[in-house]
Design an enzyme around this catalytic site. Structure first.
Site, PDB file in Angstrom:
ATOM      1  N   TRP A  29       0.823  -1.203   0.000  1.00  0.00           N
ATOM      2  CA  TRP A  29       0.000   0.000   0.000  1.00  0.00           C
ATOM      3  C   TRP A  29       0.861   1.257   0.000  1.00  0.00           C
ATOM      4  O   TRP A  29       0.559   2.237  -0.687  1.00  0.00           O
ATOM      5  CB  TRP A  29      -0.956  -0.022   1.178  1.00  0.00           C
ATOM      6  CG  TRP A  29      -1.957   1.099   1.234  1.00  0.00           C
ATOM      7  CD1 TRP A  29      -2.317   1.813   2.340  1.00  0.00           C
ATOM      8  CD2 TRP A  29      -2.749   1.612   0.151  1.00  0.00           C
ATOM      9  NE1 TRP A  29      -3.270   2.741   2.012  1.00  0.00           N
ATOM     10  CE2 TRP A  29      -3.565   2.648   0.676  1.00  0.00           C
ATOM     11  CE3 TRP A  29      -2.851   1.313  -1.205  1.00  0.00           C
ATOM     12  CZ2 TRP A  29      -4.455   3.380  -0.104  1.00  0.00           C
ATOM     13  CZ3 TRP A  29      -3.746   2.040  -1.992  1.00  0.00           C
ATOM     14  CH2 TRP A  29      -4.525   3.062  -1.442  1.00  0.00           C
ATOM     15  N   THR A 153      -9.696   0.337  -1.082  1.00  0.00           N
ATOM     16  CA  THR A 153      -8.535   0.330  -1.967  1.00  0.00           C
ATOM     17  C   THR A 153      -7.722  -0.941  -1.792  1.00  0.00           C
ATOM     18  O   THR A 153      -7.242  -1.221  -0.693  1.00  0.00           O
ATOM     19  CB  THR A 153      -7.631   1.535  -1.667  1.00  0.00           C
ATOM     20  OG1 THR A 153      -7.363   1.572  -0.252  1.00  0.00           O
ATOM     21  CG2 THR A 153      -8.294   2.844  -2.062  1.00  0.00           C
ATOM     22  N   LYS A 215     -14.227  -2.456   9.963  1.00  0.00           N
ATOM     23  CA  LYS A 215     -14.513  -3.227   8.746  1.00  0.00           C
ATOM     24  C   LYS A 215     -13.669  -4.490   8.665  1.00  0.00           C
ATOM     25  O   LYS A 215     -14.106  -5.506   8.112  1.00  0.00           O
ATOM     26  CB  LYS A 215     -14.338  -2.346   7.509  1.00  0.00           C
ATOM     27  CG  LYS A 215     -12.921  -1.839   7.251  1.00  0.00           C
ATOM     28  CD  LYS A 215     -12.131  -2.714   6.295  1.00  0.00           C
ATOM     29  CE  LYS A 215     -10.726  -2.175   6.087  1.00  0.00           C
ATOM     30  NZ  LYS A 215      -9.926  -3.025   5.194  1.00  0.00           N
ATOM     31  N   ASP A 268     -15.387   0.848   2.046  1.00  0.00           N
ATOM     32  CA  ASP A 268     -14.309  -0.036   2.476  1.00  0.00           C
ATOM     33  C   ASP A 268     -14.854  -1.378   2.947  1.00  0.00           C
ATOM     34  O   ASP A 268     -14.289  -2.443   2.667  1.00  0.00           O
ATOM     35  CB  ASP A 268     -13.533   0.644   3.607  1.00  0.00           C
ATOM     36  CG  ASP A 268     -12.079   0.201   3.664  1.00  0.00           C
ATOM     37  OD1 ASP A 268     -11.687  -0.679   2.884  1.00  0.00           O
ATOM     38  OD2 ASP A 268     -11.329   0.751   4.493  1.00  0.00           O
ATOM     39  N   THR A 272     -13.972  -5.111   1.309  1.00  0.00           N
ATOM     40  CA  THR A 272     -13.263  -6.086   2.128  1.00  0.00           C
ATOM     41  C   THR A 272     -14.091  -7.349   2.360  1.00  0.00           C
ATOM     42  O   THR A 272     -13.537  -8.435   2.509  1.00  0.00           O
ATOM     43  CB  THR A 272     -12.891  -5.461   3.486  1.00  0.00           C
ATOM     44  OG1 THR A 272     -12.255  -4.199   3.255  1.00  0.00           O
ATOM     45  CG2 THR A 272     -11.938  -6.335   4.263  1.00  0.00           C
ATOM     46  N   SER A 278      -8.822  -9.839   0.166  1.00  0.00           N
ATOM     47  CA  SER A 278      -8.714  -9.319   1.523  1.00  0.00           C
ATOM     48  C   SER A 278      -8.246 -10.429   2.454  1.00  0.00           C
ATOM     49  O   SER A 278      -8.853 -11.499   2.517  1.00  0.00           O
ATOM     50  CB  SER A 278     -10.079  -8.796   1.993  1.00  0.00           C
ATOM     51  OG  SER A 278     -10.131  -8.718   3.406  1.00  0.00           O
ATOM     52  N   ASN A 280      -8.470 -10.409   5.597  1.00  0.00           N
ATOM     53  CA  ASN A 280      -9.500 -10.593   6.630  1.00  0.00           C
ATOM     54  C   ASN A 280     -10.585 -11.549   6.154  1.00  0.00           C
ATOM     55  O   ASN A 280     -10.946 -12.497   6.849  1.00  0.00           O
ATOM     56  CB  ASN A 280     -10.101  -9.232   6.988  1.00  0.00           C
ATOM     57  CG  ASN A 280      -9.089  -8.291   7.600  1.00  0.00           C
ATOM     58  OD1 ASN A 280      -8.606  -8.510   8.700  1.00  0.00           O
ATOM     59  ND2 ASN A 280      -8.741  -7.239   6.867  1.00  0.00           N
ATOM     60  N   VAL A 303       0.054 -11.855   8.756  1.00  0.00           N
ATOM     61  CA  VAL A 303      -0.549 -10.877   9.671  1.00  0.00           C
ATOM     62  C   VAL A 303      -1.907 -10.455   9.122  1.00  0.00           C
ATOM     63  O   VAL A 303      -2.015 -10.029   7.971  1.00  0.00           O
ATOM     64  CB  VAL A 303       0.360  -9.644   9.837  1.00  0.00           C
ATOM     65  CG1 VAL A 303      -0.333  -8.586  10.682  1.00  0.00           C
ATOM     66  CG2 VAL A 303       1.687 -10.055  10.461  1.00  0.00           C
ATOM     67  N   GLU A 305      -4.891  -7.901  10.028  1.00  0.00           N
ATOM     68  CA  GLU A 305      -5.197  -6.766  10.913  1.00  0.00           C
ATOM     69  C   GLU A 305      -6.479  -6.996  11.711  1.00  0.00           C
ATOM     70  O   GLU A 305      -6.579  -6.624  12.881  1.00  0.00           O
ATOM     71  CB  GLU A 305      -5.311  -5.478  10.088  1.00  0.00           C
ATOM     72  CG  GLU A 305      -3.981  -4.979   9.534  1.00  0.00           C
ATOM     73  CD  GLU A 305      -3.122  -4.277  10.569  1.00  0.00           C
ATOM     74  OE1 GLU A 305      -3.486  -4.284  11.757  1.00  0.00           O
ATOM     75  OE2 GLU A 305      -2.082  -3.728  10.181  1.00  0.00           O
TER      76      GLU A 305
END
Length: 380
Positions: A29, A153, A215, A268, A272, A278, A280, A303, A305
């Site tokens: 990013w 994004t 989110k 967002d 996601t 994503s 997540n 990782v 988030e």
């Protein structure tokens, strides 16, 4: 060819872009944002801790570690020395994982010119303090203007110059409200804007940051239920009620609910929750299909988030006395070793409520016992 005029009154103001900007963090990013700033015509420095990575970016104009095969503007220059990166900078973007925002901000404070704005592009809540990322940066950077850039994004698509929109949020001083073109938000927004990257402006940092943190957790919930075999009805319900949880937390912190109807909230969240790109959503999918956490991502230490956010978001909500049932369910599964099927069945069997919540109603769920039993069996 004649173009349709989409400009509405009042007439647009003309803000001056920053000539030299610095991006701290050369992940996917950070690199994508640095490329966007360079495409917009700015003199951009991209800071990396890794000398080999910086040399490779400068030599090949690609970041093969994170954006393999995507060409970067030749004017973009990578550096490894923080003082060099910040020398002469007029604005700075902090684009590192949320858990190192404080350390990077502290290091940057030693070298950054006084008074220049910093925009944090990490999403989350600091576990120990309950602070949002802009507040973490402000702790270390003092009285410099602190804002955030957020929105729906994916780095790869941004780097490929696909049409993309994001939100730039900074507090506005009284003088900046009289002269918006001079504001940090407006100047950074035009610095980021290209033919493909479109930037909107707001003064609601809290709303934007809460959207970015919550989110991630809702996306894990959507992934879990999708992985368990449920379809679009279920995902739509989680997304919609997830937005309600975003608004609840934002308002409790002094943010505006309307912000969560924009790019940093609905935008967002919908992105996601709708793509395996994503991490997540991908984590949730794997857990919903029955994989143990340690076996997800083929056993690699990826990782995610939202995994951290599930703790920090619910810790903060509990401190404020607000209910976030979807986030609490994800926390229970990820961190309390609760059974996924039973946890989501209990979520669906809660007492019925009003929508909007201003009606303040709650009444018994007539099928709650059946829901807990049968839905839990279907998910398991």
């Amino acid at each position: 060819m004649k173009h349709t005029d989409l400009t509405l009154s009042p007439s647009p103001i003309r803000a001056q872009p920053y000539k030299r900007t610095t991006v701290l963090g050369a992940g996917a990013w950070g690199t994508a944002l640095a490329a966007t700033l360079a495409r917009a015509g700015g003199d951009v420095r991209l800071w990396s801790r890794d000398a080999e990575q910086a040399a490779q970016i400068n030599a090949t104009h690609c970041n093969d570690r994170y954006l393999k095969g995507i060409p970067l503007p030749e004017t973009l220059r990578a550096v490894t020395d923080m003082a060099e990166a910040l020398d002469g900078a007029e604005a700075v973007l902090i684009v590192v994982p949320s858990q190192v925002v404080r350390a990077v901000s502290r290091e940057a404070a030693k070298h950054a010119p006084a008074g220049i704005p910093f925009a944090v592009c990490a999403k989350g809540i600091e576990a120990e303090s309950g602070l949002l990322m802009a507040q973490v940066a402000r702790d270390e950077l003092g009285d410099r203007p602190i804002g955030v850039v957020s929105g729906p994004t994916f780095a790869h698509e941004t780097a490929l110059n696909h049409p993309t929109a994001a939100t730039c949020a900074f507090p506005f001083t009284y003088a900046e409200r009289l002269d918006p073109a001079s504001s940090s938000a407006a100047r950074l927004a035009v610095s980021l804007t290209t033919e493909a990257f479109r930037t909107y402006v707001t003064d609601d940092l809290v709303g934007v940051e809460v959207g970015g943190a919550v989110k991630n957790v809702i996306a894990i919930a959507c992934g879990m239920m999708t992985g368990a075999g449920f379809g679009e009805n279920t995902r739509a319900a989680l997304i919609t009620r997830g937005i309600a949880e975003m608004k609840t937390l934002a308002e409790a912190l002094g943010g505006r609910a309307e912000t969560l109807s924009g790019l940093s909230g609905v935008g967002d969240l919908s992105l996601t929750c709708s793509s395996e790109s994503s991490r997540n959503m991908s984590l949730g999918l794997q857990l919903g299909r029955g994989l143990a956490r340690e076996d997800c991502f083929d056993g690699r230490p990826v990782v995610v988030e939202g995994e951290r956010n599930a703790l920090s978001v619910t810790d903060l909500a509990r401190r404020l006395g607000v209910a976030l049932p979807i986030c609490e369910t994800v926390r229970a599964v990820l961190h309390d070793r609760a059974n996924l099927g039973q946890s989501f069945a209990a979520l669906w069997a809660r007492p019925l409520e009003a929508e909007p919540r201003v009606m303040d109603l709650a009444f018994d769920h007539p099928a709650s016992d059946t829901a807990v039993t049968q839905l839990a069996e279907r998910i398991s």
